[in-house]
Design an enzyme around this catalytic site. Structure first.
Site, PDB file in Angstrom:
ATOM      1  N   LYS A 172       1.178  -1.641   0.016  1.00 16.01           N
ATOM      2  CA  LYS A 172      -0.140   0.013   0.307  1.00 16.01           C
ATOM      3  C   LYS A 172       1.335   1.115  -0.078  1.00 16.01           C
ATOM      4  CE  LYS A 172      -0.084   0.143   5.179  1.00 16.01           C
ATOM      5  NZ  LYS A 172       0.247   1.402   5.058  1.00 16.01           N
ATOM      6  N   THR A 173       1.961   1.201   0.991  1.00 17.17           N
ATOM      7  CA  THR A 173       2.679   2.572   0.750  1.00 17.17           C
ATOM      8  C   THR A 173       3.539   2.628  -0.704  1.00 17.17           C
ATOM      9  OG1 THR A 173       3.059   2.183   3.208  1.00 17.17           O
ATOM     10  CG2 THR A 173       4.378   3.094   1.385  1.00 17.17           C
ATOM     11  N   ASP A 213      -4.120   7.390   4.270  1.00 18.17           N
ATOM     12  CA  ASP A 213      -3.513   6.028   4.331  1.00 18.17           C
ATOM     13  C   ASP A 213      -3.984   5.803   5.499  1.00 18.17           C
ATOM     14  OD1 ASP A 213      -1.716   3.916   4.969  1.00 18.17           O
ATOM     15  OD2 ASP A 213      -0.307   4.916   6.171  1.00 18.17           O
ATOM     16  N   GLU A 214      -4.193   4.308   5.180  1.00 21.09           N
ATOM     17  CA  GLU A 214      -4.601   3.744   6.383  1.00 21.09           C
ATOM     18  C   GLU A 214      -6.342   4.246   6.685  1.00 21.09           C
ATOM     19  OE1 GLU A 214      -3.437   1.270   8.118  1.00 21.09           O
ATOM     20  OE2 GLU A 214      -1.678   0.789   8.595  1.00 21.09           O
ATOM     21  N   GLN A 234      -8.095  -5.052   9.045  1.00 23.26           N
ATOM     22  CA  GLN A 234      -7.434  -4.612  10.202  1.00 23.26           C
ATOM     23  C   GLN A 234      -7.021  -3.265  10.561  1.00 23.26           C
ATOM     24  OE1 GLN A 234      -2.702  -4.740   8.578  1.00 23.26           O
ATOM     25  NE2 GLN A 234      -3.731  -5.075   6.579  1.00 23.26           N
ATOM     26  N   ARG A 293       1.594 -10.477  10.079  1.00 21.42           N
ATOM     27  CA  ARG A 293       3.436 -10.196  10.396  1.00 21.42           C
ATOM     28  C   ARG A 293       3.939 -11.271  10.226  1.00 21.42           C
ATOM     29  NH1 ARG A 293       1.602  -5.764   9.727  1.00 21.42           N
ATOM     30  NH2 ARG A 293      -0.366  -7.247   9.668  1.00 21.42           N
TER      31      ARG A 293
END
Length: 698
Positions: free
Chosen positions: A31-32, A226-227, A257, A630
């Site tokens: 995503k980044t 973002d997020e 998430q 993770r």
């Protein structure tokens, strides 16, 4: 653009420009990369000037990573905007920052429109705790935190004190709402704001002032969020008002998430986005670049038990990977010892480093026993969520001076600064001054200069107060016009802080505190220096808050400091095991993960007196999903059959989420992924000791 190709979904997300866009970015799906590539695309292909683009996220660390990536992408590139073709891209004009930093930028420019001075103070959580404690008249920390949390949730939900009072369901609610009303009035009297106000006040301003709203809509013409799943009602409203009728934005997030409901984040914002913007384009990123197939299958199986806003299933080309282990332990000490020994053996066999391993848990209290065992075995570790650099007493002392210089009406800063170091001002003097200031309805600083104070405070007590205020006034006069370095030097010479530390603490403590002080001063001085030229590569991103400024005087630096949770550039990457809560681990990844305490009552986190709702279990399931995803190469789960709680020993059950992983249905490992037999392990260890290569490296 980057030399690494985008996958089809990423490419579509970067290039889509026909309206509002929602990118559903699964864990580890890049995503980044999409956000930073889209910024470069807007500038290179669509002719946007950097000053018209804002990328907003939640943490300083995430913002810093974005700024660094964008700087590399645009290094040496030129503008394509009409009339500016060929000019080097001024990357320092980009706004890449947190929500709170964006709020500060807006309030700096619009202070007069919201009844604030440009040098308003930003109160930290400790300051606000003290204000609420004073109004409640209690030392009950649990009660104070409950009210503080209620006020924060009201502000994040755009609930006014009057609405909170009207909606009070019981005596506790009514008490909290009354404190809320007085707290808001006190902050305004102090010409101060808290962190929630940094977003709430601009939102309310944009909602009621069309001219101001349009000015900011024209300034920030494309937004990247973002997020997005972590936004609360106030943050979403701010973004919607900034986007305006143009609706030029890309929101990036993952409903699987969403783990911050307890602090006001709401998944309703994802639903509302489709309602408010019917032309919304939804693009799914489902290819995972982080984990093995086996780990992703377990994650997909767990999250499939939650109701879905958008169907999504992660997949990977990294192979099946190691089987996921689940081990039931006798108790928490057995669990900690077993995990540490298993981690140590795994590292030895794989020739890995300690930094490749993370031990993740639901609550901070679980870390203590693991710390003890790691220390006993002399294994280095880093504990997440440790004390922030800006939470250290010596840094907060200096910040109090900076805040007071920026805003003489900041009473909490006045009290801390005037008493650190002590300068003949005792508690009796402050009590008399506080009583007088309260009756006169002025700040403590202003009260010092009022003639009537002489009838309340003896001359020998008043003299050091006025000498202190004279000193602050001289520094403040220079702070807005002279170089930050010169002003800071005069401040430190005037307060004799080094001598104070060595008088108040033993030599070792004083030395450590003074070293932190020097590092902080150096950090401030570097950020008070303007870049040599506009658009000088990454230099423009040296600003700590990520805003499109080219340098700051001491007053502006003071507001920047209030936003920082950790000294930029201070984090290193030691070779150490990471201990972290699941909440703190979001956004991170580790080759090998030990997820511990996976049992009913802990994960999902449930108390006997809790009302167990579907929404709570669903958020806890998302937290489990975050923990699983993770892991890159291997995942080990453990749970305790018995656990001590106070003086009792409780019988525990394995978490329902372990069953939901459907590990029994997982295919057998491929021959190359199969775990080593005892004979192979012995051969591996012999080869390692002899300096040879392991037959089955990680």
């Amino acid at each position: 653009m980057s030399s690494f190709p985008l996958n089809p979904a990423q490419h579509e997300a970067v290039r889509y420009f026909d309206g509002p866009c929602l990118v559903l970015a699964g864990a580890g799906s890049g995503k980044t990369r999409v956000i930073t590539q889209k910024i470069a695309y807007l500038i290179e292909a669509k002719g946007f000037e950097p000053r018209h683009i804002a990328a907003v996220t939640f943490t300083n660390k995430a913002a810093a990573e974005m700024r660094e990536r964008v700087a590399k992408l645009l290094d040496g590139k030129t503008l394509t905007a009409p009339g500016k073709e060929g000019r080097k891209v001024p990357v320092n004009q980009l706004t890449v920052c947190t929500f709170h930093s964006l709020g500060v930028q807006i309030l700096r420019r619009e202070a007069e429109n919201v009844g604030l001075k440009p040098q308003f103070s930003i109160m930290d959580a400790d300051d606000c705790f003290g204000l609420i404690q004073e109004q409640l008249g209690t030392t009950d920390k649990a009660m104070i935190r409950r009210v503080q949390n209620a006020i924060s949730l009201w502000k994040n939900g755009l609930v006014t004190p009057e609405q909170a009072l009207a909606g009070a369901q019981n005596a506790d609610d009514h008490q909290a709402a009354m404190v809320f009303r007085n707290y808001v009035a006190t902050l305004h009297a102090y010409q101060a704001v808290d962190f929630d106000d940094l977003i709430r006040i601009p939102t309310e301003l944009f909602a009621k002032d069309e001219a101001v709203r349009e000015r900011w809509q024209n300034r920030l013409r494309y937004l990247l969020i973002d997020e997005y799943q972590d936004t609360n009602t106030c943050q979403y409203t701010l973004l919607k008002l900034l986007a305006g009728p143009r609706a030029a934005f890309t929101a990036v997030g993952d409903d699987d998430q969403a783990i911050y409901g307890w602090r006001g984040a709401t998944l309703e914002n994802l639903k509302q986005l489709q309602t408010d913007f019917p032309q919304l384009k939804v693009i799914k990123l489902e290819q995972n670049y982080r984990s093995t197939v086996r780990i992703l299958q377990a994650a997909n199986n767990v999250i499939a038990n939650n109701p879905k806003l958008f169907e999504k299933k992660l997949w990977s080309e990294h192979g099946m990977g190691d089987p996921i282990g689940v081990t039931g332990m006798n108790d928490e000490e057995h669990e900690a010892e077993s995990v540490v020994f298993k981690l140590s053996a795994h590292k030895f066999e794989r020739r890995a480093q300690f930094r490749d391993y993370a031990i993740l848990y639901r609550g901070n209290h679980q870390a203590r026993i693991f710390e003890q065992i790691l220390r006993r075995e002399r294994i280095p570790y880093v504990l997440s969520g440790g004390q922030s650099f800006f939470d250290k007493a010596e840094i907060k002392d200096l910040c109090a001076y900076l805040r007071l210089i920026a805003n003489p009406d900041d009473d909490p800063a006045f009290i801390r600064a005037v008493t650190t170091p002590r300068r003949g001002v005792g508690s009796s003097s402050l009590e008399a001054l506080g009583s007088f200031a309260g009756q006169a309805k002025v700040s403590l600083f202003e009260a010092v200069y009022m003639g009537a104070l002489e009838t309340r405070v003896a001359a020998r007590q008043l003299e050091p107060l006025r000498a202190f205020c004279d000193f602050i006034t001289r520094i403040a006069d220079r702070a807005g016009r002279d170089p930050a370095t010169e002003v800071l030097n005069e401040l430190m010479e005037g307060i004799h802080y080094e001598a104070y530390l060595y008088d108040a603490f033993d030599e070792r403590q004083a030395q450590a505190k003074w070293q932190n002080t020097l590092e902080f001063l150096d950090w401030l001085k570097r950020r008070g220096t303007k870049p040599a030229e506009e658009g000088a590569g990454a230099t423009g991103f040296d600003n700590a808050d990520g805003l499109a400024d080219t340098g700051k005087n001491l007053l502006e630096l003071t507001q920047t400091v209030a936003l920082m949770s950790m000294l930029e550039g201070r984090e290193d990457d030691p070779d150490a095991v990471r201990l972290s809560t699941l909440h703190a681990s979001k956004g991170l990844e580790y080759p090998h993960v030990f997820l511990v305490g996976v049992e009913e009552g802990i994960l999902p986190h449930l108390r006997e007196d809790d009302e167990i709702t579907d929404e709570k279990i669903e958020e806890e399931r998302r937290l489990m999903y975050v923990g699983i995803t993770r892991a890159q190469r291997s995942l080990h789960l453990s749970w305790c059959k018995k656990r001590k709680r106070a003086r009792d020993t409780m019988v525990c059950e394995v978490s329902r989420f372990v069953r939901e992983m459907n590990l029994d249905d997982a295919p057998p490992p491929a021959p190359e992924d199969a775990p080593m037999t005892p004979k192979e392990r012995l051969a591996s260890l012999k080869a390692l000791l002899a300096g040879g290569k392991t037959p089955n490296p990680a």
